[in-house]
Motif scaffolding. Sequence first.
Motif, PDB file in Angstrom:
ATOM      1  N   SER A  38       0.831  -1.202   0.000  1.00  0.00           N
ATOM      2  CA  SER A  38       0.000   0.000   0.000  1.00  0.00           C
ATOM      3  C   SER A  38       0.866   1.254   0.000  1.00  0.00           C
ATOM      4  O   SER A  38       0.596   2.207  -0.730  1.00  0.00           O
ATOM      5  CB  SER A  38      -0.921  -0.006   1.214  1.00  0.00           C
ATOM      6  N   ASN A  41       2.426   1.589  -3.475  1.00  0.00           N
ATOM      7  CA  ASN A  41       1.422   2.004  -4.463  1.00  0.00           C
ATOM      8  C   ASN A  41       1.003   3.455  -4.264  1.00  0.00           C
ATOM      9  O   ASN A  41       0.799   4.182  -5.228  1.00  0.00           O
ATOM     10  CB  ASN A  41       0.193   1.100  -4.401  1.00  0.00           C
ATOM     11  N   ASN A  42       0.879   3.879  -3.020  1.00  0.00           N
ATOM     12  CA  ASN A  42       0.419   5.244  -2.746  1.00  0.00           C
ATOM     13  C   ASN A  42       1.511   6.276  -2.953  1.00  0.00           C
ATOM     14  O   ASN A  42       1.234   7.421  -3.301  1.00  0.00           O
ATOM     15  CB  ASN A  42      -0.107   5.351  -1.316  1.00  0.00           C
ATOM     16  N   HIS A  45       3.242   5.953  -7.585  1.00  0.00           N
ATOM     17  CA  HIS A  45       2.370   6.342  -8.704  1.00  0.00           C
ATOM     18  C   HIS A  45       3.168   6.606  -9.975  1.00  0.00           C
ATOM     19  O   HIS A  45       2.960   7.597 -10.654  1.00  0.00           O
ATOM     20  CB  HIS A  45       1.547   7.593  -8.371  1.00  0.00           C
TER      21      HIS A  45
END
Length: 68
Positions: A38, A41-42, A45
């Motif tokens: 997470s 991914n956050n 980008h």
Amino acid sequence: MTKQREKTREELTAEIEDGKKKIRQFENREKVLRRKLSIVNNSTHFDISKSTLALCCVLSAAQGFFRF
């Protein structure tokens, strides 16, 4: 073939506790991995086309310094 001896209540309880411990370890490991995924991914980008273009630029610049 010999008949297996029956396990005592203590042995069975110990096996159950060991199984529960392993399940908790797997669940905790999964939580850590999901948290890391997470975060990646956050925070990143990144666009694959931009990273490919950047890699091509780096490689073409490196060709001036190194013989491929």
